[in-house]
Design a protein around this motif. Sequence first.
Motif, PDB file in Angstrom:
ATOM      1  N   HIS A 247       8.136   5.284  -4.370  1.00  0.00           N
ATOM      2  CA  HIS A 247       6.956   5.885  -3.735  1.00  0.00           C
ATOM      3  C   HIS A 247       5.780   5.836  -4.713  1.00  0.00           C
ATOM      4  CE1 HIS A 247       9.323   7.362  -0.375  1.00  0.00           C
ATOM      5  NE2 HIS A 247      10.175   7.929  -1.202  1.00  0.00           N
TER       6      HIS A 247
ATOM      7  N   LYS B 242       2.405   9.465   0.030  1.00  0.00           N
ATOM      8  CA  LYS B 242       3.200   8.324   0.492  1.00  0.00           C
ATOM      9  C   LYS B 242       4.654   8.771   0.676  1.00  0.00           C
ATOM     10  CE  LYS B 242      -0.435   5.822   0.180  1.00  0.00           C
ATOM     11  NZ  LYS B 242      -0.681   4.870  -0.891  1.00  0.00           N
TER      12      LYS B 242
ATOM     13  N   SER C 150       0.812  -1.218   0.000  1.00  0.00           N
ATOM     14  CA  SER C 150       0.000   0.000   0.000  1.00  0.00           C
ATOM     15  C   SER C 150       0.844   1.266   0.000  1.00  0.00           C
ATOM     16  CB  SER C 150      -0.925   0.003   1.223  1.00  0.00           C
ATOM     17  OG  SER C 150      -0.148   0.026   2.432  1.00  0.00           O
ATOM     18  N   GLN C 151       2.164   1.121   0.171  1.00  0.00           N
ATOM     19  CA  GLN C 151       3.034   2.289   0.282  1.00  0.00           C
ATOM     20  C   GLN C 151       3.938   2.495  -0.922  1.00  0.00           C
ATOM     21  OE1 GLN C 151       3.083   4.525   2.927  1.00  0.00           O
ATOM     22  NE2 GLN C 151       1.262   3.417   3.630  1.00  0.00           N
TER      23      GLN C 151
ATOM     24  N   THR D 268      12.282   4.499   0.395  1.00  0.00           N
ATOM     25  CA  THR D 268      11.569   3.217   0.294  1.00  0.00           C
ATOM     26  C   THR D 268      12.490   2.071   0.718  1.00  0.00           C
ATOM     27  OG1 THR D 268      12.167   3.194  -2.056  1.00  0.00           O
ATOM     28  CG2 THR D 268       9.959   3.947  -1.484  1.00  0.00           C
TER      29      THR D 268
END
Length: 543
Positions: A170, A175, A146-147, A183
């Motif tokens: 991202h 986010k 979800s990120q 990330t």
Amino acid sequence: MKKLLLVIVLAVFGFLLVYFILPVIHYGFYGIAVVLLLLVFTYFFFSLGLAVDSTGKKVIIKSRPKKVVVYVMVLLLLYLSIVPFITSATVFHASKYQKIIGEVRNGEKISEQIAPISLDKIRVVDQKLAYLLGEKIIGSQPALGSQVELGKFSIQKVNNELYWVAPLLHSGFFKWLNNKEGTPGYVLVSATNERDVKLVQTINGKNLKLKFQTNAYFFSELHRYIYFNGYATIGISDFTFEIDEQGNPFWVVTTYDKKIGFSGENANGILIVNAQTGDIESYTIADAPSWVDRIQPASFIEDQLNDWGELVNGYWNFSNTDKLQITEGLTLVYGQNDKSYWYTGLTSVGSDESTVGFVLVDTRTKETTFYKQSGATEYAAQQSAEGKVQEKGYQASLPIPYNINGIPTYVMTLKDDGGLVKMYAMVAINDYTIVGVGNSMRETLTSFKSVYNMAGNKINPSNVAAKKSIASIITRIQSDVKNGNSFYYFTIKDYPNIFVGSSQISNEIPVSMVGDSIKVSFDVDSEQVIDVTTYDNLNLKLK
């Protein structure tokens, strides 16, 4: 006060233009001229003393900007239109475009440049399948899925193994805002084994954080970060995510200049950006680290090869005499000494299915070799492989050229509508009617060599792959049916390998038994199971 306000407006507007456009401040690039033109036009507009006449119906000009402003605007317009046409138009510089690829050497056999390879090293995972496998492993962790999103997969060799590598990026502005430190890693997919998929989030016990990336914002966005850290005066292109031999993540960015006015992009080095710390190292082509697989962008090489082929007799060649063009684009392949190359076929202009030769371009140095030998295009090979299993409706992946026992061969996977690999195919580059398919790579090779041997080596009479003949006694023999075809596996006395053949090689194979004296010939390779090319049962006296 009015002048100060104008200066502030121009300064803010100029910064925003540079921030978003990132213009290269160098001759031959359009961006900086566009920025200056917009600034001069803004100054021109605000310098006009506009007022309404006494009737309130007309707008009149009470004051005009200095003539030098108009002259600057005219010069900038000339820089953006006339100068590029004179210095860059193909009609004036055809010879320069044709030679920008550099010296093109003539090679004898493409199979000598592409090293022989064992079956377990053949690429069976393409970029689309790598993406599906990467999405699957990310989706298995809901909090992560979800990120982030997967970046573009690039293929490279890591510790002599072939992998597809893609960064976690991202998935949107908010986010990024909630996770500005970066990330958590990248995905590694083996190009030779679809079950080998890894989500790499730590290196040497330390968590990975890819702060500088293409999906970041403001000054963490990769291109903007590089630009504002001292590289505003050079062209940069091809932002490729790669890892070194220890698995540390980097961005490899090609630097380039323009050889023909405003065109003729030509790579001259690379920037290596640490995806975590942002450290930037600049290298020439000659001193780039050995783990970097590519320096020459595919788009540059495509343009240069097309110019080399199409402008061979100049610009005014309307009869298309001797004109060549590349086929399906470029494919990254690995040859002798683990060197990486851009591979493509060349066809005559107007030709569809056959090639007049093949080209290998070193992805680092741009050293180019042309192999003048006819063969099938990648598209024709795909159609031939799909036709072999047309009742299944499978689709062939992009063909990869390999050296199979001295035979230049396209290898591809056959996938269903869901993108999953169901079968494999091999197609002889010199003749796309020579096709082998199977449920495994071993089975595919057996099928392919059986068809090839039936052709009596007519498609490649110059092939002199190492062959061996041996006379011995059968110690074991057993049949196996694959895809409706019977194959016979046997062992012989005092030889460690297993042999395989079919009745298409000899009618004597199905009626042979343990204890029979035979004489076989075969290609010498590194495989455990050897395909025989000839078979003679000395116990049978057939007429």
